[in-house]
Enzyme design. Sequence first.
Site, PDB file in Angstrom:
ATOM      1  N   LYS A   1      -3.762  -4.548  12.279  1.00 26.24           N
ATOM      2  CA  LYS A   1      -4.716  -5.628  12.453  1.00 26.24           C
ATOM      3  C   LYS A   1      -4.055  -6.959  12.073  1.00 26.24           C
ATOM      4  O   LYS A   1      -3.081  -6.919  11.334  1.00 26.24           O
ATOM      5  CB  LYS A   1      -5.979  -5.382  11.646  1.00 26.24           C
TER       6      LYS A   1
ATOM      7  N   HIS B   1      -6.609   0.144   7.239  1.00 29.23           N
ATOM      8  CA  HIS B   1      -6.152   0.919   6.074  1.00 29.23           C
ATOM      9  C   HIS B   1      -7.295   1.260   5.121  1.00 29.23           C
ATOM     10  O   HIS B   1      -7.170   2.156   4.305  1.00 29.23           O
ATOM     11  CB  HIS B   1      -4.988   0.218   5.365  1.00 29.23           C
TER      12      HIS B   1
ATOM     13  N   LYS C   1      -8.401   4.934   2.420  1.00 30.52           N
ATOM     14  CA  LYS C   1      -8.646   4.969   0.962  1.00 30.52           C
ATOM     15  C   LYS C   1      -9.338   6.281   0.615  1.00 30.52           C
ATOM     16  O   LYS C   1     -10.261   6.709   1.305  1.00 30.52           O
ATOM     17  CB  LYS C   1      -9.482   3.763   0.540  1.00 30.52           C
TER      18      LYS C   1
ATOM     19  N   GLU D   1     -12.116  -9.627  -3.722  1.00 32.59           N
ATOM     20  CA  GLU D   1     -10.715  -9.796  -4.158  1.00 32.59           C
ATOM     21  C   GLU D   1     -10.648 -10.912  -5.182  1.00 32.59           C
ATOM     22  O   GLU D   1     -11.369 -11.911  -5.059  1.00 32.59           O
ATOM     23  CB  GLU D   1      -9.850 -10.161  -2.960  1.00 32.59           C
TER      24      GLU D   1
ATOM     25  N   ASP E   1     -11.018 -11.463   9.074  1.00 32.57           N
ATOM     26  CA  ASP E   1     -10.008 -10.772   8.265  1.00 32.57           C
ATOM     27  C   ASP E   1     -10.568  -9.494   7.630  1.00 32.57           C
ATOM     28  O   ASP E   1      -9.860  -8.501   7.502  1.00 32.57           O
ATOM     29  CB  ASP E   1      -9.526 -11.732   7.155  1.00 32.57           C
TER      30      ASP E   1
ATOM     31  N   HIS F   1     -12.660  -3.994   8.213  1.00 27.32           N
ATOM     32  CA  HIS F   1     -12.848  -3.127   7.044  1.00 27.32           C
ATOM     33  C   HIS F   1     -14.332  -2.891   6.714  1.00 27.32           C
ATOM     34  O   HIS F   1     -14.766  -1.753   6.550  1.00 27.32           O
ATOM     35  CB  HIS F   1     -12.161  -3.716   5.809  1.00 27.32           C
TER      36      HIS F   1
ATOM     37  N   LYS G   1     -12.467 -13.972  -1.200  1.00 25.59           N
ATOM     38  CA  LYS G   1     -11.255 -14.180  -2.006  1.00 25.59           C
ATOM     39  C   LYS G   1     -11.666 -14.917  -3.277  1.00 25.59           C
ATOM     40  O   LYS G   1     -12.672 -15.639  -3.289  1.00 25.59           O
ATOM     41  CB  LYS G   1     -10.258 -15.062  -1.244  1.00 25.59           C
TER      42      LYS G   1
HETATM   43  C1  BG6 Z   1      -6.036  -7.057   4.666  1.00 23.87           C
HETATM   44  C2  BG6 Z   1      -6.409  -8.519   4.725  1.00 23.87           C
HETATM   45  O1  BG6 Z   1      -6.428  -6.394   5.842  1.00 23.87           O
HETATM   46  O2  BG6 Z   1      -6.688  -6.433   3.570  1.00 23.87           O
HETATM   47  C3  BG6 Z   1      -6.059  -9.202   3.423  1.00 23.87           C
HETATM   48  O3  BG6 Z   1      -5.730  -9.138   5.798  1.00 23.87           O
HETATM   49  C4  BG6 Z   1      -6.650  -8.489   2.247  1.00 23.87           C
HETATM   50  O4  BG6 Z   1      -6.488 -10.577   3.430  1.00 23.87           O
HETATM   51  C5  BG6 Z   1      -6.325  -6.990   2.309  1.00 23.87           C
HETATM   52  O5  BG6 Z   1      -6.136  -9.062   1.062  1.00 23.87           O
HETATM   53  C6  BG6 Z   1      -7.077  -6.235   1.229  1.00 23.87           C
HETATM   54  O6  BG6 Z   1      -6.614  -4.912   1.183  1.00 23.87           O
HETATM   55  P1  BG6 Z   1      -6.686  -4.080  -0.164  1.00 23.87           P
HETATM   56  O7  BG6 Z   1      -6.319  -2.704   0.231  1.00 23.87           O
HETATM   57  O8  BG6 Z   1      -5.718  -4.729  -1.106  1.00 23.87           O
HETATM   58  O9  BG6 Z   1      -8.096  -4.222  -0.650  1.00 23.87           O
END
Ligand code: BG6
Length: 490
Positions: free
Chosen positions: A143, A173, A177, A211, A230, A235, A335
């Site tokens: 992505k 991804h 998890k 985050e 994003d 997700h 964020k």
């Molecule tokens: C990514 C985003 O797909 O996922 C990022 O582009 C983000 O901005 C990240 O920080 C978060 O992934 P994880 O696994 O660290 O929560």
Amino acid sequence: MSFDLVFFGGTGDLTWRKLMPALFQAWRHGKLPAQGRILAVARDERSDASYRQWLKDKLTSGDDLAKRPTEDEFERFAALVHYLRMDLSQPGDYAVLRQWLQTRQADTVVMYLATSPHLFPVICEQLGAAGLNHPAVRVVLEKPLGHDLASAQAINRAVGAVFSERQALRIDHYLGKPSVQNLMALRFGNVLFEPLWRRESIANIQITLAESLGVGTRGDFYDRTGALRDMVQNHALQLLTMVAMEPPSSADADAIRDEKLKVLRSLKPFDAASVARDVVRGQYRAGTVGGMSVPGYLDEAKVPAGSHTETFVALRCEVQNWRWAGVPFYLRTGKRLAHRHAEIVVNFRPTPHSIFPGTQPPNQLVIKLQPDDGLQLHLLAAKGALGPDLAGDHQAEHLSPVSLDLDFDKAFPTDRVGAYERMLLDALAGRLNLFVRSDEQEQAWRWVEPILEAWRHDGSGLKTYSAGTWGPAAASALVARDGFAWAEES
Ligand code: BG6
């Protein structure tokens, strides 16, 4: 099984931050098939030896000490790793790649496109022209896949002209998890929850992907993208489909993906009025996260002055079908929030009639994705050992909240694999369950487009929030309007 795994974007951030460390862990856990070769492809002139040295510097300076390779481990892992310089627009360079691959015929060849998505069409076209789309080849697409429906469709068409749908693996991804696997296990491997998993018993569902980090060095990419593209389009919506889908008829990839697609199609569409009412967007200002002062979004490197890009989204949506009619699903991501924390919270309805004194919090199931990985079921229990009270009221037993905690890291200490490790192993084995099909991905774009459209026409709705908080106050108001609260506020 022998494999060749080719990373396009072999010197990029994703490769050294996520993919190579995940592969190294898979190798360390003895999960990589022995007959494997890993080929990093990029533009710079390098030898195998200099690429390995570069990779060694990255892997041995990773934040997590336990994940750093020892000298000896790195030497053995690095023996699998090779490097090829390629100009991705040059057909001749694909012929060189073909020769490299033909030095032996691996059972499986995985082309991992960890490049900017605008290169996906040209890479796929060239792979096809070089005959590198035969049935043993699979292509993994990172992505973001496009920035709207039309661009995603254009990429899917270009990929589809060369690879069949079962050869094209779109990665999200979050689906790798471990807790997401456990959500499937909880729902479809146990009889306990399924009868309750519906509007009659569930008051609302909350998905939070918070985050604590800012945009880091990716200010320019992020500013063109924003939180909706994003994190929400992919997700958060993928997690929603896993929570809301009907039981699939089998564990076959398409049986699962068909059910996920039905959820995406059942999401109530937005229009300008519902976007204004049910979607909150925000941008962080300077603040304090984990005791450290951090700058606001507009002061981050490579972010243009006066940017209106959202770094936070909270929204309320509904799945319009018999199971979920009227149940609000709240999604939230941002964020620079209070801390790194991802979870799905299922809030059950209160008991229909209480025989106990006081107000009792309803049951709550929390599926924790990170930083911990586990399940928590909040129940009410009597502390016990209470005699009748002095007023002789035998029913005056007060209930207390207790929780059943399942910590998967403790329950299965040796079997845990990270999200990218899992996804890479699935790609090599051709297990498609956790990869996103093109129709799912396009439907997700179709659903978020009216939000993007409404924001394009109305720039006034962007709220601000201080770094280190849970986002704009409007996000709390969104949930409070229905008489609910976010998990950390209740
Ligand atoms: C990514 C985003 O797909 O996922 C990022 O582009 C983000 O901005 C990240 O920080 C978060 O992934 P994880 O696994 O660290 O929560």
